[in-house]
Design a protein around this motif. Structure first.
Motif, PDB file in Angstrom:
ATOM      1  N   GLN A  81       1.117  -1.139  -0.040  1.00 34.51           N
ATOM      2  CA  GLN A  81      -0.082   0.087  -0.062  1.00 34.51           C
ATOM      3  C   GLN A  81       0.923   1.298  -0.165  1.00 34.51           C
ATOM      4  OE1 GLN A  81      -3.240  -1.088  -0.450  1.00 34.51           O
ATOM      5  NE2 GLN A  81      -2.328  -3.040  -0.160  1.00 34.51           N
ATOM      6  N   PRO A  82       0.368   2.451  -0.390  1.00 33.10           N
ATOM      7  CA  PRO A  82       1.052   3.677  -0.229  1.00 33.10           C
ATOM      8  C   PRO A  82       1.515   3.798   1.402  1.00 33.10           C
ATOM      9  CG  PRO A  82      -1.112   3.957  -1.321  1.00 33.10           C
ATOM     10  CD  PRO A  82      -1.177   2.571  -0.944  1.00 33.10           C
ATOM     11  N   PHE A  83       3.029   4.189   1.228  1.00 34.00           N
ATOM     12  CA  PHE A  83       3.614   4.183   2.442  1.00 34.00           C
ATOM     13  C   PHE A  83       3.740   3.035   3.213  1.00 34.00           C
ATOM     14  CE2 PHE A  83       1.390   8.635   1.603  1.00 34.00           C
ATOM     15  CZ  PHE A  83       2.554   9.266   1.322  1.00 34.00           C
ATOM     16  N   GLY A  84       3.730   2.159   2.732  1.00 32.62           N
ATOM     17  CA  GLY A  84       3.609   0.565   3.252  1.00 32.62           C
ATOM     18  C   GLY A  84       4.917   0.453   4.011  1.00 32.62           C
ATOM     19  N   ARG A  85       5.891   0.746   3.408  1.00 33.73           N
ATOM     20  CA  ARG A  85       7.087   0.303   4.427  1.00 33.73           C
ATOM     21  C   ARG A  85       7.048   1.382   5.812  1.00 33.73           C
ATOM     22  NH1 ARG A  85      11.159  -2.284   2.069  1.00 33.73           N
ATOM     23  NH2 ARG A  85      11.070  -2.294  -0.426  1.00 33.73           N
TER      24      ARG A  85
END
Length: 272
Positions: free
Chosen positions: A51-55
């Motif tokens: 997902q976006p900004f998953g990390r």
């Protein structure tokens, strides 16, 4: 006092992280009926990575889980919840220590993937554990013993919900019936999955086949094959979401007794 406040923040951030993980697992479990996705903790974190900004999110969960590990160690080694040293208390504290080890592995997995050092999904942790156990002397018997431990742990977790023993550790300002039933539902569902995982371990030991052991996803799929399995599956999968919410409730209202630093100092060996 400042140390206690900091430790409370550490413990409650851990409950938030565990709550998010179980909400993700529940979502994957319910979605898997359509898309065939795995629904265990590692799969949940892998999905979040995409997902976006998953990390960033996975990294924050990993840090929170380390807080949860610290809390579990305080509960088990320092007896922060006052379970005592009698047989029943020792068994409870041993289970809490095992929980600390499990979430430490998951926290390392999360942070490793957050910084780009992880590889793949890592497979089923339970099956990997079964393979290691089977390679040891008397491995099948050990696997059966581990499975029995899971079954007992699942029964204790479900009983904690049904008998509402969790209430002694929560400081909810007013009686909230909905909150109570969410906690009961979540603990029973978690207990059922835990016990089912234990049955898979027992079967793996009897068949002398580590591949028969399984993860949370495998336990859910086993329940799905029972009579009225589709209904049971949905109820338990939704119950894992309730267990996630239960953790968020604990993050807000859990009574956290930090370790007594003076007792820890006394327990350390005296240096010459």
């Amino acid at each position: 006092m400042p140390q206690t406040i900091h430790f409370e923040t550490l413990a409650k951030s851990g409950y938030v992280a565990r709550g998010v993980v179980f909400l993700l697992i529940s979502g994957l479990a319910l979605f898997s009926g359509v898309a065939g996705e795995n629904s265990d903790s590692k799969s949940a974190l892998t999905t979040l990575l995409e997902q976006p900004f998953g990390r960033i999110w996975v990294g924050l969960i990993g840090l929170g889980l380390f807080g949860f590990v610290a809390w579990r160690l305080a509960q088990s080694l320092l007896d922060s919840d006052g379970h005592g040293s009698k047989a029943r208390g020792r068994i409870t504290r041993a289970a809490l220590f095992a929980s600390a080890v499990t979430y430490f592995i998951l926290a390392v997995y999360a942070l490793g993937h957050a910084v780009g050092m992880g590889s793949g999904t890592g497979g089923s942790g339970e099956r990997s554990a079964a393979e290691w156990i089977m390679s040891q002397p008397f491995g099948p018997y050990i696997a059966i013993a581990v499975g029995l431990g899971f079954v007992v742990g699942g029964g204790i977790t479900a009983a904690k919900g049904i008998l509402r023993k969790f209430e002694r550790y929560l400081h909810v300002p007013a009686r909230q019936t909905v909150t109570t039933w969410i906690c009961v539902y979540g603990l029973v569902a978690r207990g059922v999955v835990f016990a089912t995982t234990g049955l898979l371990f027992i079967y793996a030991g009897i068949e002398v086949d580590a591949n028969q052991a399984g993860s949370m996803a495998d336990a859910l799929q086993w329940l799905r094959r029972l009579p009225f399995g589709s209904v049971i599956y949905v109820l338990i999968a939704a119950g894992l979401a309730a267990f996630g919410i239960y953790n968020l409730i604990e993050a807000r209202y859990r009574i956290v007794r930090g370790p007594d630093l003076s007792e820890m100092k006394d327990a350390l060996p005296k240096l010459p």
